[in-house]
Motif scaffolding. Structure first.
Motif, PDB file in Angstrom:
ATOM      1  N   THR A 245       0.863  -1.507   0.530  1.00 18.83           N
ATOM      2  CA  THR A 245      -0.083   0.333  -0.070  1.00 18.83           C
ATOM      3  C   THR A 245       1.002   1.346  -0.316  1.00 18.83           C
ATOM      4  N   GLU A 246       2.090   1.527   0.436  1.00 18.07           N
ATOM      5  CA  GLU A 246       2.663   2.325   0.573  1.00 18.07           C
ATOM      6  C   GLU A 246       3.309   2.800  -0.413  1.00 18.07           C
ATOM      7  N   PHE A 247       3.890   1.370  -1.448  1.00 15.70           N
ATOM      8  CA  PHE A 247       4.668   1.488  -2.928  1.00 15.70           C
ATOM      9  C   PHE A 247       3.447   2.262  -3.675  1.00 15.70           C
ATOM     10  N   ALA A 248       2.195   1.563  -3.648  1.00 14.23           N
ATOM     11  CA  ALA A 248       1.193   2.338  -4.123  1.00 14.23           C
ATOM     12  C   ALA A 248       0.973   3.975  -3.850  1.00 14.23           C
ATOM     13  N   ALA A 249       0.559   4.236  -2.893  1.00 14.16           N
ATOM     14  CA  ALA A 249       0.436   5.152  -2.335  1.00 14.16           C
ATOM     15  C   ALA A 249       1.862   6.859  -3.142  1.00 14.16           C
ATOM     16  N   LEU A 250       3.056   6.093  -2.677  1.00 12.28           N
ATOM     17  CA  LEU A 250       3.969   6.506  -3.689  1.00 12.28           C
ATOM     18  C   LEU A 250       4.288   7.141  -4.559  1.00 12.28           C
TER      19      LEU A 250
END
Length: 392
Positions: A245-250
């Motif tokens: 989720t962090e990778f997708a958001a960033l």
């Protein structure tokens, strides 16, 4: 200055101390809890308790809600970084000063709408973790200030697993870009096979961009803490979910920032990496707390470890921005913006940070190439199209 759409109210009351009902008293305490001005344990207890809802609330209570919302959000934004004398792009040119110096008043006016008050009514009248009332607000109906308030409210309540389960099912939070920047692992459904962040494009214009300018320091502190806390995560599934989720958001955020030519609003990504990667780190910094051998498949274990390094993996995008900025000429349209990005990159020692991020990521890619200090996997000699042992 704030504007709110008032709910149905009683006739004005005479001057003097404001008297509020039990429902109004609890509503005001919940509001203060959501904006960080009331003890969290007591606030969550109120959220888990139902109070009989009246047909309307007094004008005095309405005034107190408006006053609390306006002052609390202004105080939050000032503390988050709005007080800093910094430079941000305005009309593609660096503009210095504190937020109230850089931005005209009419462009930084905080406006709240009816969904905020409806949300407060719902929290006060319902046992949120057991609610059967289908409250939600359409994301397109929210003002930028509404979105920020709901993100702060979500952050205040997400420590309660039961309440979190209820909130993350609502579009108000699941599609809130501020929620995805502050706590993507909680904004996304835990069983989602592929995280779907909201569209970040609107974040780079108007009031939302002003809010992001104020929040750069706050975002940096949040992400630094999150990165340092990863070493304490023992559950492989939780680590994989958080990292993905962090990778997708960033990644979506950086792509939108590049398209909008507002790379200055991605400073928190660069500064967080600089704060974390102050020395050479191995993936153990992020994954050292994982318990047991993990999933049975090697591919799943590697994917979980890659996900844990979601933040340093963004340095490859920032590095391309730096390379592009180096070739912008004096008479080019983006010259001033590129100079500001180069100054940010140099202040963060970007070349060294990017090299450390790349080295950490490559340690999890044993088949992609040699890692410094480690032997490489031998391959076929040049010109040998069919080495011994490979299929013809």
């Amino acid at each position: 200055m704030t504007r709110t759409a008032p709910p149905p109210s009683r006739p004005p009351e005479p001057d003097g101390p404001r008297q509020v009902s039990k429902f109004e008293f609890n509503l005001l305490r919940i509001l203060r809890f959501l904006v960080g001005h009331f003890p969290a344990d007591q606030g969550l207890q109120l959220v888990r308790t139902a109070t009989s809802k009246p047909d309307c609330i007094s004008s005095g209570a309405v005034d107190l809600v408006k006053d609390t919302l306006g002052k609390a959000l202004v105080l939050f934004l000032t503390r988050a970084g709005g007080w800093r004398n910094d430079k941000y792009l305005r009309n593609n040119a660096p503009t210095a000063g504190r937020v109230w110096d850089r931005i005209p008043l009419d462009e930084r006016t905080l406006e709240f709408s009816r969904p905020v008050l409806d949300f407060l009514f719902w929290l006060t009248a319902e046992k949120v973790h057991e609610t059967k009332l289908a409250w939600d607000a359409a994301p397109k109906a929210l003002t930028p200030t509404d979105e920020l308030f709901f993100a702060l409210a979500f952050d205040a309540m997400r420590s309660d697993p039961d309440v979190l389960t209820v909130l993350r099912r609502k579009d108000t939070f699941a599609q809130n870009p501020f929620c995805w920047l502050l706590m993507p692992q909680d904004a996304a459904a835990p069983d989602a096979t592929k995280p779907q962040p909201p569209d970040f494009t609107p974040m780079f214009t108007g009031l939302r961009a002003v809010l992001l300018e104020c929040m750069q320091t706050y975002l940096t502190h949040r992400w630094v803490k999150s990165e340092r806390d990863k070493g304490q995560i023992g559950d492989w599934k939780k680590m994989r979910h958080q990292g993905q989720t962090e990778f997708a958001a960033l990644r979506n955020f950086l792509q939108a920032a590049e398209a909008a030519r507002r790379t200055d609003l991605a400073r928190f990504v660069l500064r967080t990496n600089a704060a974390v990667l102050q020395s050479d780190l191995t993936p153990v910094f992020w994954t050292g707390g994982l318990q047991g051998s993990g999933p049975q498949r090697l591919a799943d274990r590697l994917e979980t470890q890659r996900a844990a390094l979601a933040l340093p993996r963004q340095m490859e995008i920032l590095e391309t921005w730096q390379e592009r900025a180096r070739f912008v000429g004096y008479f080019d349209e983006d010259y001033q913006a590129s100079q500001m990005w180069k100054a940010d990159w140099e202040a963060a020692n970007g070349d060294r940070v990017a090299a450390r991020a790349r080295a950490a990521v490559e340690m999890l890619e044993p088949l992609r190439g040699p890692v410094a200090g480690q032997p490489s996997i031998p391959g076929p000699a040049q010109g040998d199209e069919n080495p011994e042992g490979s299929p013809g």
